[in-house]
Design a protein around this motif. Structure first.
Motif, PDB file in Angstrom:
ATOM      1  N   GLY A  41      38.538  -7.224 -26.061  1.00  0.00           N
ATOM      2  CA  GLY A  41      39.450  -7.421 -27.182  1.00  0.00           C
ATOM      3  C   GLY A  41      40.873  -7.036 -26.870  1.00  0.00           C
ATOM      4  O   GLY A  41      41.712  -6.970 -27.788  1.00  0.00           O
ATOM      5  N   ARG A  42      41.186  -6.800 -25.606  1.00  0.00           N
ATOM      6  CA  ARG A  42      42.537  -6.397 -25.214  1.00  0.00           C
ATOM      7  C   ARG A  42      43.414  -7.625 -24.933  1.00  0.00           C
ATOM      8  O   ARG A  42      42.908  -8.740 -24.735  1.00  0.00           O
ATOM      9  CB  ARG A  42      42.477  -5.504 -23.979  1.00  0.00           C
ATOM     10  N   GLU A  43      44.716  -7.404 -24.856  1.00  0.00           N
ATOM     11  CA  GLU A  43      45.642  -8.500 -24.628  1.00  0.00           C
ATOM     12  C   GLU A  43      45.647  -8.962 -23.183  1.00  0.00           C
ATOM     13  O   GLU A  43      45.918 -10.135 -22.900  1.00  0.00           O
ATOM     14  CB  GLU A  43      47.061  -8.082 -25.042  1.00  0.00           C
ATOM     15  N   GLN A  44      45.372  -8.048 -22.252  1.00  0.00           N
ATOM     16  CA  GLN A  44      45.383  -8.422 -20.847  1.00  0.00           C
ATOM     17  C   GLN A  44      44.356  -7.610 -20.068  1.00  0.00           C
ATOM     18  O   GLN A  44      43.862  -6.590 -20.537  1.00  0.00           O
ATOM     19  CB  GLN A  44      46.775  -8.195 -20.243  1.00  0.00           C
ATOM     20  N   PHE A 256      25.443  -8.596 -23.436  1.00  0.00           N
ATOM     21  CA  PHE A 256      25.310  -7.388 -24.248  1.00  0.00           C
ATOM     22  C   PHE A 256      26.661  -6.957 -24.812  1.00  0.00           C
ATOM     23  O   PHE A 256      26.776  -6.584 -25.985  1.00  0.00           O
ATOM     24  CB  PHE A 256      24.714  -6.253 -23.420  1.00  0.00           C
ATOM     25  N   VAL A 257      27.699  -6.967 -23.967  1.00  0.00           N
ATOM     26  CA  VAL A 257      29.029  -6.554 -24.411  1.00  0.00           C
ATOM     27  C   VAL A 257      29.528  -7.484 -25.513  1.00  0.00           C
ATOM     28  O   VAL A 257      30.029  -7.026 -26.558  1.00  0.00           O
ATOM     29  CB  VAL A 257      30.021  -6.547 -23.228  1.00  0.00           C
ATOM     30  N   GLU A 258      29.386  -8.783 -25.316  1.00  0.00           N
ATOM     31  CA  GLU A 258      29.893  -9.749 -26.288  1.00  0.00           C
ATOM     32  C   GLU A 258      29.115  -9.697 -27.594  1.00  0.00           C
ATOM     33  O   GLU A 258      29.686  -9.895 -28.678  1.00  0.00           O
ATOM     34  CB  GLU A 258      29.853 -11.156 -25.686  1.00  0.00           C
ATOM     35  N   GLU A 259      27.804  -9.448 -27.522  1.00  0.00           N
ATOM     36  CA  GLU A 259      26.993  -9.387 -28.740  1.00  0.00           C
ATOM     37  C   GLU A 259      27.378  -8.211 -29.626  1.00  0.00           C
ATOM     38  O   GLU A 259      27.252  -8.283 -30.850  1.00  0.00           O
ATOM     39  CB  GLU A 259      25.511  -9.304 -28.383  1.00  0.00           C
ATOM     40  N   LYS A 260      27.848  -7.136 -29.031  1.00  0.00           N
ATOM     41  CA  LYS A 260      28.268  -5.983 -29.840  1.00  0.00           C
ATOM     42  C   LYS A 260      29.533  -6.296 -30.628  1.00  0.00           C
ATOM     43  O   LYS A 260      29.755  -5.737 -31.709  1.00  0.00           O
ATOM     44  CB  LYS A 260      28.477  -4.764 -28.948  1.00  0.00           C
ATOM     45  N   ALA A 261      30.372  -7.180 -30.092  1.00  0.00           N
ATOM     46  CA  ALA A 261      31.590  -7.634 -30.784  1.00  0.00           C
ATOM     47  C   ALA A 261      32.387  -6.461 -31.356  1.00  0.00           C
ATOM     48  O   ALA A 261      32.812  -6.479 -32.513  1.00  0.00           O
ATOM     49  CB  ALA A 261      31.220  -8.633 -31.895  1.00  0.00           C
ATOM     50  N   LEU A 263      35.353  -4.024 -32.275  1.00  0.00           N
ATOM     51  CA  LEU A 263      36.776  -4.177 -32.516  1.00  0.00           C
ATOM     52  C   LEU A 263      37.538  -3.400 -31.442  1.00  0.00           C
ATOM     53  O   LEU A 263      37.283  -2.231 -31.211  1.00  0.00           O
ATOM     54  CB  LEU A 263      37.137  -3.642 -33.900  1.00  0.00           C
ATOM     55  N   GLY A 264      38.445  -4.067 -30.756  1.00  0.00           N
ATOM     56  CA  GLY A 264      39.202  -3.408 -29.695  1.00  0.00           C
ATOM     57  C   GLY A 264      38.389  -3.151 -28.448  1.00  0.00           C
ATOM     58  O   GLY A 264      38.690  -2.217 -27.695  1.00  0.00           O
ATOM     59  N   GLN A 265      37.365  -3.975 -28.205  1.00  0.00           N
ATOM     60  CA  GLN A 265      36.554  -3.834 -26.992  1.00  0.00           C
ATOM     61  C   GLN A 265      37.450  -3.740 -25.753  1.00  0.00           C
ATOM     62  O   GLN A 265      38.344  -4.561 -25.542  1.00  0.00           O
ATOM     63  CB  GLN A 265      35.614  -5.035 -26.845  1.00  0.00           C
ATOM     64  N   ASP A 266      37.212  -2.730 -24.939  1.00  0.00           N
ATOM     65  CA  ASP A 266      38.009  -2.503 -23.742  1.00  0.00           C
ATOM     66  C   ASP A 266      37.703  -3.574 -22.697  1.00  0.00           C
ATOM     67  O   ASP A 266      36.667  -4.252 -22.754  1.00  0.00           O
ATOM     68  CB  ASP A 266      37.686  -1.115 -23.166  1.00  0.00           C
ATOM     69  N   ASN A 267      38.629  -3.740 -21.738  1.00  0.00           N
ATOM     70  CA  ASN A 267      38.319  -4.553 -20.553  1.00  0.00           C
ATOM     71  C   ASN A 267      37.015  -4.065 -19.959  1.00  0.00           C
ATOM     72  O   ASN A 267      36.712  -2.871 -20.007  1.00  0.00           O
ATOM     73  CB  ASN A 267      39.404  -4.402 -19.489  1.00  0.00           C
TER      74      ASN A 267
END
Length: 276
Positions: A41-44, A256-261, A263-267
């Protein structure tokens, strides 16, 4: 930079012509590798990683496999640049290793030299974590600074090999002095995830590492990852992903990471290494 001066200083050899001979069939490499990386969820993307000799069985036999993950610190300037500079320097460190020398000492001194170089480059305005492994034959050396993780799956168990450099460990020790010990009190402290060491800090002295080679066993699987994975996935999820072939396991980690969705998920960055 003196310790890197030996990098790639190899003399060119002239060989005589010989009749063409049939080459023996090459055996498959003892290690298979997969990797995954996402912005979350980060910008870069501020994570960087590298693999050396992963696709060359002969070089892997001769010089070993090297894998490194660096997580640039998003709260500081130029996190991506710091992680890239560090990865390049750690690759040079690997290539400059002397097998007849003390490998753990070389890795520690090299890590401190890399950190000094990052500090001088960014003047303390940026930094990065690091986790890295060097595998030669069945012998593993690892080192880390910061809060990224190295996991080992052996049999049905998953272990974290390294100790993270965060305030949480100090808070755990503080709890041991309390009349009533509450793990949750330490883990919910606002400073729990604050780093106590990172590559690029002034005067880094804390390097967690193996002090002697760790002998791998057939079926062992390693996961090097930034806290965008280790900080959110459960031991059961890590075990499930590490039970698959590396490419499939990396795909499952990302799922797994994407399913947790969050907010503000780190790189997130991960490297899976299976010892066959």
């Amino acid at each position: 930079m003196g310790m890197f001066d030996r990098l790639l200083r190899r003399q060119r050899r002239v060989t005589e012509d010989h009749p063409t001979a049939e080459l023996p069939q090459q055996r498959p490499p003892a290690l298979s590798v997969g990797n995954v990386q996402g912005v979350g969820g980060r910008e870069q993307q501020e994570d960087s990683f590298a693999l050396l000799n992963a696709s060359n069985a002969q070089e892997m036999d001769r010089h070993g496999l090297f894998a490194v993950v660096c997580d640039g610190m998003g709260g500081m300037e130029d996190g991506k640049a710091a992680s890239e500079v560090a990865v390049d320097a750690f690759l040079q460190l690997f290539q400059a290793l002397l097998d007849e020398g003390d490998i753990p000492r070389q890795l520690r001194e090299g890590t401190l030299a890399v950190s000094d170089g990052v500090f001088q480059r960014f003047q303390g305005r940026s930094g990065t974590t690091v986790v890295a492994v060097r595998i030669l034959g069945d012998m593993l050396h690892w080192f880390s600074v910061g809060d990224s993780a190295i996991f080992l799956k052996r049999g049905d168990c998953v272990f974290q090999l390294n100790q993270e450099h965060t305030c949480l460990n100090d808070l755990y020790r503080r709890e041991l002095k309390e009349e009533v010990i509450l793990r949750e009190r330490a883990e919910t402290n606002e400073d729990a995830r604050r780093l106590t060491a990172f590559v690029g800090m002034d005067g880094l002295d804390a390097v967690d590492q193996s002090l002697r080679p760790w002998r791998l066993k057939r079926g062992d699987v390693l996961l090097l990852c930034s806290d965008g994975i280790s900080g959110i996935l459960s031991p059961a999820e890590l075990k499930e992903a590490m039970s698959l072939p590396p490419d499939d396991g990396c795909h499952l980690l990302e799922t797994f990471v994407e399913e947790k969705a969050l907010l503000g998920q780190d790189n997130y960055t991960g490297i899976l290494i299976a010892y066959q």
